[in-house]
Motif scaffolding. Structure first.
Motif, PDB file in Angstrom:
ATOM      1  N   VAL A 266       0.831  -1.214   0.000  1.00 57.80           N
ATOM      2  CA  VAL A 266       0.000   0.000   0.000  1.00 57.80           C
ATOM      3  C   VAL A 266       0.863   1.261   0.000  1.00 57.80           C
ATOM      4  CG1 VAL A 266      -1.641   1.354   1.374  1.00 57.80           C
ATOM      5  CG2 VAL A 266      -2.009  -1.097   1.036  1.00 57.80           C
ATOM      6  N   VAL A 267       1.897   1.299   0.849  1.00 65.39           N
ATOM      7  CA  VAL A 267       2.715   2.518   0.898  1.00 65.39           C
ATOM      8  C   VAL A 267       3.538   2.668  -0.376  1.00 65.39           C
ATOM      9  CG1 VAL A 267       2.746   2.639   3.410  1.00 65.39           C
ATOM     10  CG2 VAL A 267       4.584   1.417   2.227  1.00 65.39           C
ATOM     11  N   ASP A 268       3.883   1.561  -1.028  1.00 65.88           N
ATOM     12  CA  ASP A 268       4.557   1.664  -2.318  1.00 65.88           C
ATOM     13  C   ASP A 268       3.650   2.332  -3.351  1.00 65.88           C
ATOM     14  OD1 ASP A 268       7.011   0.672  -1.599  1.00 65.88           O
ATOM     15  OD2 ASP A 268       6.699  -1.337  -2.412  1.00 65.88           O
ATOM     16  N   LYS A 269       2.358   2.045  -3.279  1.00 65.34           N
ATOM     17  CA  LYS A 269       1.412   2.706  -4.182  1.00 65.34           C
ATOM     18  C   LYS A 269       1.384   4.213  -3.906  1.00 65.34           C
ATOM     19  CE  LYS A 269      -1.720  -1.303  -4.333  1.00 65.34           C
ATOM     20  NZ  LYS A 269      -1.413  -1.850  -5.656  1.00 65.34           N
ATOM     21  N   ALA A 270       1.358   4.580  -2.618  1.00 63.78           N
ATOM     22  CA  ALA A 270       1.345   6.001  -2.263  1.00 63.78           C
ATOM     23  C   ALA A 270       2.597   6.705  -2.779  1.00 63.78           C
ATOM     24  CB  ALA A 270       1.218   6.164  -0.752  1.00 63.78           C
ATOM     25  N   VAL A 271       3.751   6.062  -2.626  1.00 65.57           N
ATOM     26  CA  VAL A 271       5.008   6.641  -3.100  1.00 65.57           C
ATOM     27  C   VAL A 271       5.002   6.764  -4.619  1.00 65.57           C
ATOM     28  CG1 VAL A 271       7.494   6.228  -3.312  1.00 65.57           C
ATOM     29  CG2 VAL A 271       6.361   5.931  -1.095  1.00 65.57           C
ATOM     30  N   ALA A 272       4.498   5.738  -5.307  1.00 66.92           N
ATOM     31  CA  ALA A 272       4.446   5.775  -6.771  1.00 66.92           C
ATOM     32  C   ALA A 272       3.544   6.896  -7.276  1.00 66.92           C
ATOM     33  CB  ALA A 272       3.952   4.425  -7.306  1.00 66.92           C
ATOM     34  N   LEU A 273       2.606   7.328  -6.444  1.00 70.36           N
ATOM     35  CA  LEU A 273       1.698   8.424  -6.795  1.00 70.36           C
ATOM     36  C   LEU A 273       2.225   9.786  -6.349  1.00 70.36           C
ATOM     37  CD1 LEU A 273      -1.587   6.534  -5.915  1.00 70.36           C
ATOM     38  CD2 LEU A 273      -1.056   7.473  -8.176  1.00 70.36           C
ATOM     39  N   GLY A 274       3.469   9.806  -5.856  1.00 74.41           N
ATOM     40  CA  GLY A 274       4.096  11.064  -5.475  1.00 74.41           C
ATOM     41  C   GLY A 274       4.010  11.396  -4.001  1.00 74.41           C
TER      42      GLY A 274
END
Length: 546
Positions: free
Chosen positions: A330-338
């Motif tokens: 989940v946090v990887d998704k947040a990081v990938a979204l900036g």
């Protein structure tokens, strides 16, 4: 068919029992048969080969312990036959490449956040009441008593009504009302300030009597809370003669916010004289501040405004198989979204330091992380402790035998993104991407620090069940197993247990959990910790706590 065992990494010489295994059974995995030599509880590990004294135990592909005596193939790994051991690390690193997750589903998406005048984006709207010293706790509690119920924020009406029912029925000569309690329902009160999520009252045992370093750390911590985007304003109580002076807090606030936008009300008891005159003024001025805070409204903001802190507490042998890697996705998704993510709990990075160093994007970050880890361990040793003392009795009982074993699973909640910054305790996040934050492993001390550093959402994994929350930041509780989710439904927000059984995948559940995150930061989902009023706040006394 339900999976009964799991080998996490091809190089592992330990296997995790997903179900209770009985002595005399033979377990097959990937074409290899393992005779079970003793009863092994679910969540615990057993040896895949015969170990001699001093042999290295491998899980997650890394060292997690050493055999302190011979261990027979098919027997359990316990504190009687294993000691903590971890890999050494250095700043020379291997090249690291991160494959970003597919986030096309959320490109251009937004959540309903709160924009502040200083440019920050909040996920909630609170007024904060804080003491600079423990002897002001009473005044904070008095204000809480005066305001919480009057403003409609009290969530303890059920227990108040329960006690009143018992007293009234007892005085009326009945059995104390025990037979009618099930029919007692508390009706929620309407909010005086509907755009304010609450007034949060912090208390603590610090501010005076400790070292000057402790006082400075407290002021830095409180400054992080007052500066936090979820805080519309604050009321600060001081006695006047303590180490943590108002001037010290003002200096730390000015560093975070040179052109201060957040309104802060200051009340020093020794300057006022009579307590009642100070409290009357504090309540009136706070009420006035709340009228301004009530003017904030939610609006659409980009997902790049997410700053997600990650935490684990009450961990078990399944935490590193389900809840922690799920949070990592989940946090990887947040990081990938900036957006940004924050991984703390440095004692629970013991054994995975090299992986973190490999992921650092700049040489100075490697040096800082290595320096903070070594300094922390030196502090602990000076206090007569060490990282290997981190696992709690509950951790050990449920399969986390060594600190390295616990750390290998705990670190997974930080995801796989490169490290963009390394922060010391109380420093505030300024970089998108994964931030490493020096905090202790203690659940509440660490979540307290994550909030002070700017997390506007915290994802918290638990295998045994813990009610931990935070006064100003929503804390989503993710269970590693379905048993605890079913037993403690008032605490658990999301169940990751189906990953262990093989009924669900990390990919599917990470999408579901990410959507729940967006509902939470938009204010449409209230976390279980918030519903319980679980406002945990403990400053860290450095060198004392693991």
């Amino acid at each position: 068919m339900k999976r009964r065992v799991l080998k996490i990494h091809p190089d592992d010489n330990l296997i995790v029992a997903l179900d209770n295994l009985q002595m005399g059974e033979t377990i097959e995995l990937d074409g290899i048969y393992y005779p079970i030599k003793e009863n092994i509880k679910a969540k615990h590990k057993f040896a895949t080969l015969d170990f001699a004294e001093g042999d290295t135990l491998i899980q997650y592909g890394i060292t997690v312990g050493k055999a302190i005596n011979a261990i027979t193939r098919g027997t359990a790994i316990t504190t009687d036959n294993t000691r903590h051991s971890s890999q050494t690390y250095g700043e020379d690193s291997q090249a690291y490449e991160w494959k970003k997750p597919d986030v096309s589903k959320w490109q251009g998406a937004s959540f309903q956040g709160i924009r502040r005048e200083n440019g920050q984006v909040g996920t909630a709207n609170y007024w904060l009441v804080v003491p600079l010293v423990f002897c002001q706790n009473r005044n904070v509690e008095q204000m809480k008593t005066a305001l919480q119920d009057a403003l409609g924020y009290s969530n303890e009406t059920h227990y108040i009504d329960l006690a009143r029912t018992l007293v009234n029925n007892y005085q009326a000569g009945s059995n104390g009302g025990l037979n009618s309690l099930a029919n007692s329902i508390s009706m929620p009160k309407s909010l005086v300030f509907p755009n304010v999520d609450g007034v949060k009252f912090l208390t603590h045992s610090a501010g005076c009597g400790g070292t000057r370093e402790d006082a400075l750390a407290l002021c830095k911590l409180l400054a992080g809370y007052i500066h936090h985007p979820n805080v519309a304003g604050a009321t600060v109580f001081s006695l006047g003669c303590q180490n943590a002076q108002m001037s010290l807090l003002k200096e730390e606030l000015a560093k975070l916010e040179p052109n201060t936008k957040t309104p802060v009300l200051w009340f020093e008891q020794q300057a006022y004289g009579e307590e009642r005159s100070m409290m009357d003024a504090a309540i009136k001025e706070t009420f006035k501040g709340l009228t301004k805070a009530n003017t904030y409204q939610r609006e659409a903001v980009p997902l790049s405004a997410l700053k997600i802190g990650v935490e684990c507490g009450g961990s078990d042998g399944f935490s590193g198989l389900s809840a922690n890697p799920l949070i990592g996705r989940v946090v990887d998704k947040a990081v990938a979204l900036g957006g940004a993510s924050i991984l703390g709990e440095f004692p629970e990075l013991c054994g995975v330091e090299q992986n973190m160093l490999d992921r650092c994007t700049r040489p100075e970050l490697k040096s800082r992380f290595s320096g903070l880890m070594k300094a922390y361990e030196a502090h602990a040793l000076a206090a007569g402790a060490s990282f290997d003392m981190n696992p709690s009795p509950g951790n050990i009982r449920d399969g986390l035998i060594t600190d390295a074993m616990k750390s290998a699973g705990a670190a997974l909640k930080g995801g796989a993104a490169p490290v963009s910054d390394v922060l010391d305790y109380t420093e505030v996040v300024t970089q998108a991407g994964l931030n490493l934050l020096c905090t202790p492993g203690n659940d509440v001390e660490s979540t307290t620090a994550l909030a002070a550093s700017g997390a506007n959402l915290i994802l918290f994994s638990t295998g045994l069940g813990t009610p931990t929350g935070n006064p100003i930041v929503p804390v989503l509780k993710i269970s590693s197993n379905s048993t605890i989710a079913e037993r403690m439904p008032d605490i658990i927000d999301f169940d990751a247990g189906s990953i262990v059984t093989g009924e669900n995948t990390l990919d599917v559940l990470s999408n579901d959990l990410f959507e729940l995150c967006l509902e939470t930061v938009s204010g449409t989902y209230a976390t279980k910790a918030k519903r319980l009023g679980q406002d945990d706040f403990i400053p860290w006394k450095r060198g004392v706590s693991l």
